[in-house]
Enzyme design. Sequence first.
Site, PDB file in Angstrom:
ATOM      1  N   HIS A   1       0.657   0.544 -13.382  1.00 30.92           N
ATOM      2  CA  HIS A   1       1.400  -0.678 -13.676  1.00 30.92           C
ATOM      3  C   HIS A   1       2.893  -0.354 -13.773  1.00 30.92           C
ATOM      4  CE1 HIS A   1       2.028  -4.752 -15.049  1.00 30.92           C
ATOM      5  NE2 HIS A   1       2.898  -4.257 -15.913  1.00 30.92           N
TER       6      HIS A   1
ATOM      7  N   MET B   1      -4.071  -6.899  -7.180  1.00 32.43           N
ATOM      8  CA  MET B   1      -3.567  -8.006  -7.993  1.00 32.43           C
ATOM      9  C   MET B   1      -4.677  -8.956  -8.425  1.00 32.43           C
ATOM     10  SD  MET B   1      -0.599  -7.195  -8.467  1.00 32.43           S
ATOM     11  CE  MET B   1       0.982  -6.614  -7.898  1.00 32.43           C
ATOM     12  N   ARG B   2      -5.672  -8.382  -9.104  1.00 32.29           N
ATOM     13  CA  ARG B   2      -6.847  -9.159  -9.490  1.00 32.29           C
ATOM     14  C   ARG B   2      -7.406  -8.526 -10.754  1.00 32.29           C
ATOM     15  NH1 ARG B   2      -9.471 -12.718  -6.459  1.00 32.29           N
ATOM     16  NH2 ARG B   2      -7.933 -12.397  -4.843  1.00 32.29           N
TER      17      ARG B   2
ATOM     18  N   GLY C   1       0.786  -1.234   0.000  1.00 32.94           N
ATOM     19  CA  GLY C   1       0.000   0.000   0.000  1.00 32.94           C
ATOM     20  C   GLY C   1       0.813   1.276   0.000  1.00 32.94           C
ATOM     21  N   SER C   2       2.065   1.219  -0.481  1.00 32.77           N
ATOM     22  CA  SER C   2       2.847   2.467  -0.506  1.00 32.77           C
ATOM     23  C   SER C   2       2.224   3.469  -1.467  1.00 32.77           C
ATOM     24  CB  SER C   2       4.310   2.189  -0.866  1.00 32.77           C
ATOM     25  OG  SER C   2       4.447   1.770  -2.209  1.00 32.77           O
ATOM     26  N   ASN C   3       1.633   3.006  -2.554  1.00 29.59           N
ATOM     27  CA  ASN C   3       0.944   3.928  -3.465  1.00 29.59           C
ATOM     28  C   ASN C   3      -0.320   4.498  -2.828  1.00 29.59           C
ATOM     29  OD1 ASN C   3       2.119   4.198  -6.359  1.00 29.59           O
ATOM     30  ND2 ASN C   3       2.469   2.057  -5.776  1.00 29.59           N
TER      31      ASN C   3
ATOM     32  N   LYS D   1     -16.908 -14.861  -8.923  1.00 30.47           N
ATOM     33  CA  LYS D   1     -16.305 -13.536  -9.058  1.00 30.47           C
ATOM     34  C   LYS D   1     -17.381 -12.456  -9.059  1.00 30.47           C
ATOM     35  CE  LYS D   1     -13.159 -11.049 -12.152  1.00 30.47           C
ATOM     36  NZ  LYS D   1     -11.743 -11.270 -11.868  1.00 30.47           N
TER      37      LYS D   1
HETATM   38  C1  GAR Z   1       3.110  -1.209  -7.541  1.00 30.26           C
HETATM   39  O1  GAR Z   1       4.443  -1.227  -8.033  1.00 30.26           O
HETATM   40  C2  GAR Z   1       2.125  -1.320  -8.678  1.00 30.26           C
HETATM   41  O2  GAR Z   1       2.548  -0.675  -9.856  1.00 30.26           O
HETATM   42  C3  GAR Z   1       2.062  -2.810  -8.878  1.00 30.26           C
HETATM   43  O3  GAR Z   1       2.054  -3.314  -7.576  1.00 30.26           O
HETATM   44  C4  GAR Z   1       2.843  -2.477  -6.736  1.00 30.26           C
HETATM   45  C5  GAR Z   1       2.098  -2.205  -5.448  1.00 30.26           C
HETATM   46  O4  GAR Z   1       2.916  -1.590  -4.477  1.00 30.26           O
HETATM   47  N1  GAR Z   1       0.903  -3.199  -9.639  1.00 30.26           N
HETATM   48  C6  GAR Z   1       0.868  -4.210 -10.509  1.00 30.26           C
HETATM   49  O5  GAR Z   1       1.820  -4.935 -10.704  1.00 30.26           O
HETATM   50  C7  GAR Z   1      -0.447  -4.416 -11.214  1.00 30.26           C
HETATM   51  N2  GAR Z   1      -0.333  -5.381 -12.269  1.00 30.26           N
HETATM   52  P1  GAR Z   1       2.264  -0.890  -3.204  1.00 30.26           P
HETATM   53  O6  GAR Z   1       1.316  -1.918  -2.564  1.00 30.26           O
HETATM   54  O7  GAR Z   1       3.406  -0.575  -2.282  1.00 30.26           O
HETATM   55  O8  GAR Z   1       1.541   0.334  -3.655  1.00 30.26           O
END
Ligand code: GAR
Length: 194
Positions: free
Chosen positions: A109, A90-91, A12-14, A65
């Site tokens: 992404h 991731m789904r 969840g850093s984003n 789903k």
């Molecule tokens: C991020 O790097 C995002 O781009 C990637 O998961 C990471 C989540 O990091 N997303 C994908 O790969 C989607 N296909 P976070 O949980 O620290 O935000």
Amino acid sequence: PVRLAVFASGSGSNFEAIVRAFQTDQINAEVALLVCDRPDAFVLKRAETLGVPSVAFRPKSFDSKEAYEQEVLDHLLGASIDLVVLAGYMRIVGNTLLKAYPNKLMNIHPSLLPRYPGKQGIVDAFEDGATQTGVTVHIVDEGIDTGPILAQETVAIEPDDTIESLERKIHAVEHELFPKVIQTYIKKLQKEHA
Ligand code: GAR
């Protein structure tokens, strides 16, 4: 204000970068809900610390789903959510949510799409020996990491990079880029409705 939901599965850093940007920037919008598909994910702790309401589900405990997504949708509608952003969710998003939020679902992404789609964009670029990769923000459609691209930023892969150092560089770019692109998109939506 525009009400935003963030979907996340992991650290969840984003999510945190988005919440902090929305708290400090001048924008008529707020992060109103975190939706998480892994009840043990660290992102739920971040939501608690940041004071953002959250809901967590076990998709496998639903019959289908569609049933899972309908439950998620009920929460989105209950919270009057206008826009959904996927931040490490991731789904694959199915029709139930796509139909309810057409052009209102955005994803980040960690590659320069259409290169290296899927679950491990960073590792795939690194192991492929690419000299550059990057970050893409796009509107979600029924494909996997397809849909109209809103923004891309390149990240160089230097000879001395490791997967870890590359991950750090990509995340740093994501944390800057994603909140900005979301805010630009919200302003565009607000103009269309003005
Ligand atoms: C991020 O790097 C995002 O781009 C990637 O998961 C990471 C989540 O990091 N997303 C994908 O790969 C989607 N296909 P976070 O949980 O620290 O935000």
